[in-house]
Design a protein around this motif. Structure first.
Motif, PDB file in Angstrom:
ATOM      1  N   VAL A  53       0.839  -1.203   0.000  1.00 19.33           N
ATOM      2  CA  VAL A  53       0.000   0.000   0.000  1.00 19.33           C
ATOM      3  C   VAL A  53       0.875   1.255   0.000  1.00 19.33           C
ATOM      4  O   VAL A  53       0.611   2.217  -0.733  1.00 19.33           O
ATOM      5  N   ILE A  54       1.932   1.246   0.813  1.00 19.97           N
ATOM      6  CA  ILE A  54       2.860   2.382   0.842  1.00 19.97           C
ATOM      7  C   ILE A  54       3.516   2.567  -0.524  1.00 19.97           C
ATOM      8  O   ILE A  54       3.675   3.703  -1.004  1.00 19.97           O
ATOM      9  N   GLN A  55       3.902   1.462  -1.160  1.00 21.94           N
ATOM     10  CA  GLN A  55       4.517   1.533  -2.482  1.00 21.94           C
ATOM     11  C   GLN A  55       3.570   2.143  -3.511  1.00 21.94           C
ATOM     12  O   GLN A  55       3.979   2.962  -4.339  1.00 21.94           O
ATOM     13  N   PHE A  61       2.483   9.421  -6.023  1.00 20.55           N
ATOM     14  CA  PHE A  61       3.068  10.743  -5.807  1.00 20.55           C
ATOM     15  C   PHE A  61       4.236  10.972  -6.760  1.00 20.55           C
ATOM     16  O   PHE A  61       4.370  12.051  -7.356  1.00 20.55           O
ATOM     17  N   LEU A  62       5.079   9.963  -6.942  1.00 21.52           N
ATOM     18  CA  LEU A  62       6.253  10.108  -7.807  1.00 21.52           C
ATOM     19  C   LEU A  62       5.856  10.340  -9.262  1.00 21.52           C
ATOM     20  O   LEU A  62       6.528  11.096  -9.975  1.00 21.52           O
ATOM     21  N   HIS A  94       9.792   4.830  -1.283  1.00 22.11           N
ATOM     22  CA  HIS A  94       9.516   3.970  -2.428  1.00 22.11           C
ATOM     23  C   HIS A  94      10.729   3.111  -2.765  1.00 22.11           C
ATOM     24  O   HIS A  94      10.596   1.925  -3.081  1.00 22.11           O
ATOM     25  N   HIS A  95      11.914   3.702  -2.667  1.00 21.72           N
ATOM     26  CA  HIS A  95      13.144   2.994  -2.994  1.00 21.72           C
ATOM     27  C   HIS A  95      13.403   1.845  -2.018  1.00 21.72           C
ATOM     28  O   HIS A  95      13.611   0.695  -2.431  1.00 21.72           O
ATOM     29  N   VAL A 101       9.627  -5.013   0.659  1.00 22.59           N
ATOM     30  CA  VAL A 101       8.454  -5.821   0.317  1.00 22.59           C
ATOM     31  C   VAL A 101       8.874  -7.206  -0.188  1.00 22.59           C
ATOM     32  O   VAL A 101       8.195  -8.212   0.082  1.00 22.59           O
ATOM     33  N   ILE A 102      10.016  -7.285  -0.879  1.00 23.47           N
ATOM     34  CA  ILE A 102      10.522  -8.584  -1.323  1.00 23.47           C
ATOM     35  C   ILE A 102      10.951  -9.428  -0.120  1.00 23.47           C
ATOM     36  O   ILE A 102      10.693 -10.634  -0.058  1.00 23.47           O
ATOM     37  N   VAL A 103      11.606  -8.792   0.857  1.00 27.36           N
ATOM     38  CA  VAL A 103      12.033  -9.505   2.067  1.00 27.36           C
ATOM     39  C   VAL A 103      10.817 -10.055   2.813  1.00 27.36           C
ATOM     40  O   VAL A 103      10.795 -11.222   3.227  1.00 27.36           O
TER      41      VAL A 103
END
Length: 224
Positions: A53-55, A61-62, A94-95, A101-103
């Motif tokens: 959700v944060i991503q 925004f980006l 985002h970075h 998120v993968i972890v």
């Protein structure tokens, strides 16, 4: 005021049964940290969703400032970091979120595997989860090129060379991603942007929707 607004909406679309059905859903005792210390391992799926959700929000925004063009891509990223209020923070979220998120997904997958939660009747949900994992990897790969700096350029070049080694469809796959089989240029950046912002998120939302529906139907798996 909020109660009046809720009553007004509820009178017209009858939303109370929907959220009551969600709120009244019982959570198994084995996922309650108050009763079982090992219950924390069941948090990885929720944490993955939270970071996703944060991503999505930070990515929206980006895109308000990013220009998917080889002449202006890095300039727009630099402007976002240096000139836009809180731009550096949002880009940082985002970075780093892309790695986190993968972890979390990896830990969630390990929990499902070692607890045997992929077995009957959850085989299809396991397949959907694996597909979500690959979509996330694709999002990370396509997003890496977007800043259009040296690191992103050469990392993408390596990634495309790996894709080219795919049996039978390697050359076609590389051409599909890069636009031009020989160089990484304007078409590559445009395609990566489109895949990152439109195609993969659409696939992700569809798969996550199916994932949640099946979890709702089958319940949270228990320990071995």
């Amino acid at each position: 005021m909020l109660q009046k607004l809720y009553d007004w909406v509820d009178e017209r679309v009858d939303i109370t049964p929907l959220w009551r059905d969600i709120a009244d859903h019982e959570v198994p005792e084995h996922v309650n940290p108050a009763h079982h210390f090992s219950a924390f391992v069941y948090c990885f799926g929720g944490l993955t969703f939270f970071i996703t959700v944060i991503q999505v929000l930070s990515g929206m925004f980006l895109t308000m400032y990013y220009v998917p063009d080889i002449e202006n891509a890095w300039k727009s990223v630099k402007y976002l970091q240096m000139q836009v209020a809180y731009g550096q923070i949002v880009r940082g979220m985002h970075h780093w979120g892309a790695s986190l998120v993968i972890v979390m997904m990896f830990l969630h997958t390990l929990r499902v595997f070692f607890q045997g939660a992929y077995k009957k009747p959850r085989e299809l949900n396991w397949v959907v989860g694996v597909l979500i994992f690959f979509v996330m990897l694709g999002l990370g790969f396509t997003g890496y090129l977007l800043p259009w700096d040296n690191k992103a350029f050469f990392a993408t070049q390596v990634g495309l060379q790996i894709a080219e080694q795919t049996p039978l469809i390697g050359t076609e796959l590389k051409t599909l991603l890069a636009g031009d089989p020989k160089i990484i240029g304007a078409q590559t950046l445009t395609r990566f942007f489109a895949i990152h912002v439109f195609f993969l998120p659409a696939a992700l939302f569809g798969l996550m929707g199916a994932h949640f529906v099946m979890i709702r139907k089958q319940g949270i798996s228990g320990p071995l």
